[in-house]
Design an enzyme around this catalytic site. Structure first.
Site, mmCIF file in Angstrom:
data_model
loop_
_atom_site.group_PDB
_atom_site.id
_atom_site.type_symbol
_atom_site.label_atom_id
_atom_site.label_comp_id
_atom_site.label_asym_id
_atom_site.label_seq_id
_atom_site.Cartn_x
_atom_site.Cartn_y
_atom_site.Cartn_z
ATOM 1 N N ASP A 15 0.830 -1.200 0.000
ATOM 2 C CA ASP A 15 0.000 0.000 0.000
ATOM 3 C C ASP A 15 0.867 1.253 0.000
ATOM 4 O O ASP A 15 1.963 1.244 0.554
ATOM 5 C CB ASP A 15 -0.906 -0.025 1.247
ATOM 6 C CG ASP A 15 -2.082 0.924 1.102
ATOM 7 O OD1 ASP A 15 -2.322 1.428 -0.019
ATOM 8 O OD2 ASP A 15 -2.765 1.171 2.111
ATOM 9 N N ASN A 63 -10.377 -3.019 -5.257
ATOM 10 C CA ASN A 63 -9.586 -2.081 -6.075
ATOM 11 C C ASN A 63 -10.116 -2.010 -7.504
ATOM 12 O O ASN A 63 -9.891 -1.024 -8.205
ATOM 13 C CB ASN A 63 -8.107 -2.519 -6.172
ATOM 14 C CG ASN A 63 -7.312 -2.337 -4.890
ATOM 15 O OD1 ASN A 63 -6.323 -3.032 -4.672
ATOM 16 N ND2 ASN A 63 -7.737 -1.406 -4.051
HETATM 17 C C1 FPP Z 1 -1.530 0.284 -3.511
HETATM 18 O O1 FPP Z 1 -1.271 1.661 -3.544
HETATM 19 C C2 FPP Z 1 -1.138 -0.368 -4.766
HETATM 20 C C3 FPP Z 1 -2.005 -0.835 -5.720
HETATM 21 C C4 FPP Z 1 -3.465 -0.730 -5.591
HETATM 22 C C5 FPP Z 1 -1.518 -1.494 -6.955
HETATM 23 C C6 FPP Z 1 -0.151 -2.101 -6.874
HETATM 24 C C7 FPP Z 1 0.093 -3.076 -7.940
HETATM 25 C C8 FPP Z 1 1.038 -3.010 -8.864
HETATM 26 C C9 FPP Z 1 2.032 -1.915 -8.968
HETATM 27 C C10 FPP Z 1 1.100 -4.135 -9.811
HETATM 28 C C11 FPP Z 1 0.621 -3.835 -11.218
HETATM 29 C C12 FPP Z 1 -0.656 -4.245 -11.698
HETATM 30 C C13 FPP Z 1 -1.377 -5.383 -11.752
HETATM 31 C C14 FPP Z 1 -2.587 -5.467 -12.609
HETATM 32 C C15 FPP Z 1 -1.016 -6.565 -10.993
HETATM 33 P P1 FPP Z 1 -2.485 2.684 -3.471
HETATM 34 O O2 FPP Z 1 -2.799 3.131 -4.858
HETATM 35 O O3 FPP Z 1 -3.620 2.092 -2.713
HETATM 36 O O4 FPP Z 1 -1.791 3.830 -2.659
HETATM 37 P P2 FPP Z 1 -2.501 4.949 -1.780
HETATM 38 O O5 FPP Z 1 -3.174 4.236 -0.637
HETATM 39 O O6 FPP Z 1 -1.338 5.763 -1.332
HETATM 40 O O7 FPP Z 1 -3.438 5.706 -2.678
#
Ligand code: FPP
Length: 228
Positions: A15, A63
């Protein structure tokens, strides 16, 4: 640190990509790209440390209701990175398993997943489980429906085997980066006795050193599994 102190299975709720980007006045997609790069480096480090199973929570069922533009960006990243990294996993003897509801993902992403799993199926050094479109409750519900279909009572072990993680030992250590203190529908059944480790560090900044700190913290925990 003895061999017993190293967890066999580590699971990570990745996260904080969005906040990492925001802090730098970058678009959220830049945070996901940084997260993707970190994910790859981290997997290499974890298997080099002798951990056999690594589960990464990349995308939850929930998500998938994020704005279309963000999801498209994530799928584009996946298409860009996945095939070459599947080849690297094969070279390193790591077997890839993707868990989650594939019917929720674009068809070409599913084809890439299937090809990656087939390519790495013989890997015996370790297993990387990638949770995409994954929800713990959905995983349990799917297994319950399967049990109902079979029409006879199931044991704890029998039920575990029917989950998407069937055959994989439960995680010893569940890590969540990015400051939130919750499990967010991750491996609900499987983490019943996992040690939990929460850190404020945002996922793109979750370095190999940060992972080592989590493993060191794990080694200091006394695991009793409810016993005295
Ligand atoms: C959490 O950060 C991260 C994610 C929801 C996605 C992470 C996944 C990847 C980088 C892998 C690539 C893609 C696939 C399809 C597997 P957040 O966006 O929730 O961060 P925040 O809480 O700071 O907004």
């Amino acid at each position: 640190m003895g061999e017993r102190d190293v967890p066999r299975h580590v699971a990570v709720i990745m996260d904080g990509n969005g906040r990492w980007a925001k802090k730098r006045l970058l678009p959220r997609g830049a945070g996901h790209r940084a997260g993707m790069n970190r994910m790859i480096g981290l997997a290499e480090h974890v298997f080099d440390r002798g951990i056999r199973y690594l589960t990464l929570f990349a995308l939850s069922t929930e998500n998938l209701s994020r704005p279309r533009e963000e999801l498209e960006g994530l799928y584009a990243l996946f298409r860009e990175y996945f095939p070459r990294n599947a080849r690297t996993l094969r070279e390193k003897g790591i077997c890839l398993r993707v868990i989650g509801d594939r019917s929720l993902l674009p068809g070409d992403v599913v084809s890439l997943i299937e090809a990656g799993e087939a390519l790495t199926a013989q890997g015996e050094r370790g297993m990387l489980l990638l949770a995409i479109g994954y929800g713990g409750r959905q995983d349990i519900l799917h297994a319950v429906n399967e049990a109902v279909r079979r029409g006879k009572e199931v044991t704890l072990e029998g039920f575990s085997a029917m989950l998407s993680t069937g055959g994989v030992p439960d995680p010893d250590l569940v890590i969540r980066t990015g400051r939130e203190l919750r499990i967010s529908n991750f491996l609900l059944w499987q983490s019943a006795y996992s040690e939990l480790y929460f850190t404020d560090v945002l996922f793109p900044d979750f370095s190999d050193r940060e992972m080592d700190k989590a493993i060191e913290a794990y080694a200091c925990r006394e695991r009793r599994f409810g016993k005295l």
